[in-house]
Design a protein around this motif. Structure first.
Motif, PDB file in Angstrom:
ATOM      1  N   GLY A 172       0.777  -1.236   0.000  1.00 28.89           N
ATOM      2  CA  GLY A 172       0.000   0.000   0.000  1.00 28.89           C
ATOM      3  C   GLY A 172       0.807   1.283   0.000  1.00 28.89           C
ATOM      4  O   GLY A 172       0.251   2.370   0.136  1.00 28.89           O
ATOM      5  N   THR A 173       2.136   1.174  -0.158  1.00 29.78           N
ATOM      6  CA  THR A 173       2.994   2.359  -0.177  1.00 29.78           C
ATOM      7  C   THR A 173       3.678   2.460  -1.530  1.00 29.78           C
ATOM      8  O   THR A 173       4.072   1.452  -2.118  1.00 29.78           O
ATOM      9  N   VAL A 174       3.829   3.695  -2.011  1.00 33.80           N
ATOM     10  CA  VAL A 174       4.464   3.986  -3.297  1.00 33.80           C
ATOM     11  C   VAL A 174       5.733   4.786  -3.039  1.00 33.80           C
ATOM     12  O   VAL A 174       5.700   5.796  -2.340  1.00 33.80           O
ATOM     13  N   TRP A 175       6.838   4.339  -3.625  1.00 29.87           N
ATOM     14  CA  TRP A 175       8.088   5.096  -3.588  1.00 29.87           C
ATOM     15  C   TRP A 175       8.412   5.504  -5.019  1.00 29.87           C
ATOM     16  O   TRP A 175       8.402   4.649  -5.915  1.00 29.87           O
TER      17      TRP A 175
ATOM     18  N   LEU B  36       2.368   8.818  -9.952  1.00 33.26           N
ATOM     19  CA  LEU B  36       1.458   8.458  -8.861  1.00 33.26           C
ATOM     20  C   LEU B  36       0.166   7.851  -9.400  1.00 33.26           C
ATOM     21  O   LEU B  36      -0.326   6.849  -8.860  1.00 33.26           O
ATOM     22  N   ALA B  37      -0.388   8.419 -10.471  1.00 33.62           N
ATOM     23  CA  ALA B  37      -1.604   7.869 -11.067  1.00 33.62           C
ATOM     24  C   ALA B  37      -1.357   6.439 -11.548  1.00 33.62           C
ATOM     25  O   ALA B  37      -2.190   5.547 -11.332  1.00 33.62           O
TER      26      ALA B  37
ATOM     27  N   ALA C  35       0.867   6.969  -0.211  1.00 35.03           N
ATOM     28  CA  ALA C  35      -0.005   5.827   0.036  1.00 35.03           C
ATOM     29  C   ALA C  35      -0.830   5.558  -1.220  1.00 35.03           C
ATOM     30  O   ALA C  35      -1.210   6.493  -1.930  1.00 35.03           O
ATOM     31  N   GLN C  36      -1.078   4.282  -1.492  1.00 33.91           N
ATOM     32  CA  GLN C  36      -1.952   3.959  -2.597  1.00 33.91           C
ATOM     33  C   GLN C  36      -3.395   4.222  -2.174  1.00 33.91           C
ATOM     34  O   GLN C  36      -3.719   4.206  -0.980  1.00 33.91           O
ATOM     35  N   ALA C  37      -4.245   4.461  -3.152  1.00 37.75           N
ATOM     36  CA  ALA C  37      -5.667   4.739  -2.872  1.00 37.75           C
ATOM     37  C   ALA C  37      -6.378   3.465  -2.460  1.00 37.75           C
ATOM     38  O   ALA C  37      -5.984   2.382  -2.748  1.00 37.75           O
TER      39      ALA C  37
END
Length: 116
Positions: free
Chosen positions: A21-24, A51-52, A114-116
């Motif tokens: 659930g986390t984006v780097w 991010l999208a 954070a991912q949606a």
């Protein structure tokens, strides 16, 4: 075990890594030779796209690390940054001065979201 997903993978780095659930995002730079403001605009537009692609957006940014080649660009970068960050969604942030990959790069920004 939660999967680690890497996107836009190169020999040296991935542009996006997601896990649990986390984006780097890798450090993003603008176009060499542009002003610090224009490089910041280019960087933030690229961050929006990445991010999208990772299932997130700028309202979900947890932290930002910003490097400037010279702190004299601080106000110029902040003017663009402040217009980009949605009200009430300012992330934790650090900003410092550092030599970047080439002298033509004035700004580099790295994001965790954070991912949606």
């Amino acid at each position: 075990m939660t999967e680690i997903k890497r996107m836009h993978v190169g020999a040296r780095m991935s542009q996006i890594v997601t896990h649990n659930g986390t984006v780097w995002l890798a450090g993003q730079v603008g176009n060499p030779g542009e002003s610090a403001a224009d490089q910041t605009r280019t960087i933030l537009a690229n961050i929006d796209k990445l991010l999208a692609e990772a299932g997130s957006d700028k309202t979900r940014v947890l932290s930002a690390t910003i490097w400037l080649s010279d702190m004299k660009y601080f106000a110029e970068m902040n003017e663009v940054w402040d217009a980009w960050v949605p009200e009430g969604h300012a992330p934790a942030r650090a900003c410092g001065e550092s030599k970047l990959a080439t002298p033509e790069f004035l700004v580099e920004i790295m994001i965790v979201a954070a991912q949606a």
